[in-house]
Motif scaffolding. Structure first.
Motif, PDB file in Angstrom:
ATOM      1  N   LEU A  16     -33.954  25.464  16.893  1.00  0.00           N
ATOM      2  CA  LEU A  16     -34.538  25.836  15.601  1.00  0.00           C
ATOM      3  C   LEU A  16     -34.677  27.350  15.489  1.00  0.00           C
ATOM      4  N   ILE A  17     -35.174  27.991  16.533  1.00  0.00           N
ATOM      5  CA  ILE A  17     -35.305  29.449  16.534  1.00  0.00           C
ATOM      6  C   ILE A  17     -33.947  30.111  16.366  1.00  0.00           C
ATOM      7  N   GLN A  21     -32.765  32.600  13.419  1.00  0.00           N
ATOM      8  CA  GLN A  21     -32.252  33.921  13.752  1.00  0.00           C
ATOM      9  C   GLN A  21     -30.850  34.144  13.217  1.00  0.00           C
ATOM     10  N   PHE A  22     -30.021  33.109  13.257  1.00  0.00           N
ATOM     11  CA  PHE A  22     -28.634  33.256  12.811  1.00  0.00           C
ATOM     12  C   PHE A  22     -28.537  33.357  11.298  1.00  0.00           C
ATOM     13  N   LEU A  23     -29.328  32.566  10.583  1.00  0.00           N
ATOM     14  CA  LEU A  23     -29.197  32.474   9.129  1.00  0.00           C
ATOM     15  C   LEU A  23     -30.107  33.434   8.369  1.00  0.00           C
ATOM     16  N   PRO A  29     -39.958  34.141  17.514  1.00  0.00           N
ATOM     17  CA  PRO A  29     -40.110  34.447  18.947  1.00  0.00           C
ATOM     18  C   PRO A  29     -38.744  34.670  19.579  1.00  0.00           C
ATOM     19  N   GLN A  30     -38.695  35.554  20.552  1.00  0.00           N
ATOM     20  CA  GLN A  30     -37.441  35.835  21.246  1.00  0.00           C
ATOM     21  C   GLN A  30     -37.221  34.828  22.369  1.00  0.00           C
TER      22      GLN A  30
END
Length: 256
Positions: A16-17, A21-23, A29-30
């Protein structure tokens, strides 16, 4: 000699993260570790992330339109571009340049597609896309009863990207090829049913949305014979514009 270790599957929150991050450019959170295979697994969250984008888009247009439809359209457009970081617009520009300069040469097409510079065809495509979205958002802002469709529009377009990557052969290495590693058929089926149900409730005109996905797939199949990451991004932009236009159509029979 030691055997190579298998890549551990991404947990649901990790994928999900990665999808966020991609979209988007939203803060997340990293992750301490990353494997390329995880990007393909994150695709199952594309439609939910699209719903998040749609919620923010609807809010921006609605708040701005309380003062003036043009202000609502401008607020929505700036937020749309800002949150996505122009990711899909970049794909549209690259594909437009490649198609315009290829002159039916496959080698030239991929050469231009890889070029990071934007040419005249790409600039024209960007202007047309941005102006189209601005005008269509203004027309929607002038009809507040149709604004709920904005909640679903980005989700539909990102679900389409999964469909294209799963049903068209990759033409070059990259993100498009990675998504094809794991087609995510279950996520596509769940997303399709969910968005059809939400469309029936909020914006019946979007029940015709899958036609836009089929049109873009047919164009890619006929013109290129497959897809790349830029093709997916360009398709998202084109389909978002088509769906904005679709929202403006009267649908009295569907509401009866």
């Amino acid at each position: 000699m030691s055997q190579p270790t298998a890549t551990p599957p991404a947990r649901w929150w990790q994928s999900l993260i990665l999808a966020i991050q991609f979209l988007t450019r939203l803060p997340t959170p990293q992750l301490r570790t990353f494997h390329p295979e995880w990007l393909a697994a994150s695709a199952r969250w594309f439609a939910p992330v699209g719903l998040l984008l749609g919620s923010l888009l609807w809010l921006a247009v609605w708040l701005g339109s309380l003062h003036d439809p043009w202000l609502g359209a401008l607020a929505g457009l700036l937020l749309w571009i800002g949150i996505t970081g122009g990711l899909h617009l970049d794909g549209l520009a690259d594909l437009s340049d490649a198609m315009g300069a290829a002159h039916r040469s496959r080698e030239r097409f991929f050469e231009v597609l890889k070029d990071p510079h934007v040419g005249s065809f790409g600039v024209i495509a960007l202007i047309c896309a941005i102006v189209s979205k601005l005008v269509l958002l203004m027309l929607l802002a002038s009809q507040p009863q149709k604004l709920p469709g904005l909640l679903l529009l980005p989700a539909w377009a990102r679900l389409f990207a999964l469909f294209w990557s799963a049903t068209l052969p990759p033409l070059a290495p990259g993100s498009g090829e990675r998504f094809a590693w794991q087609p995510q058929w279950r996520a596509q089926a769940i997303g399709l049913l969910a968005l059809l149900g939400l469309s029936l409730w909020l914006a019946p005109a979007l029940l015709l949305a899958p036609l836009a996905a089929l049109l873009w797939r047919g164009w890619l199949k006929r013109k290129l014979g497959g897809m790349t990451g830029d093709c997916l991004g360009a398709g998202i932009e084109v389909c978002e514009i088509l769906l904005l236009g679709l929202l403006l159509l009267p649908v009295p029979l569907l509401r009866a």
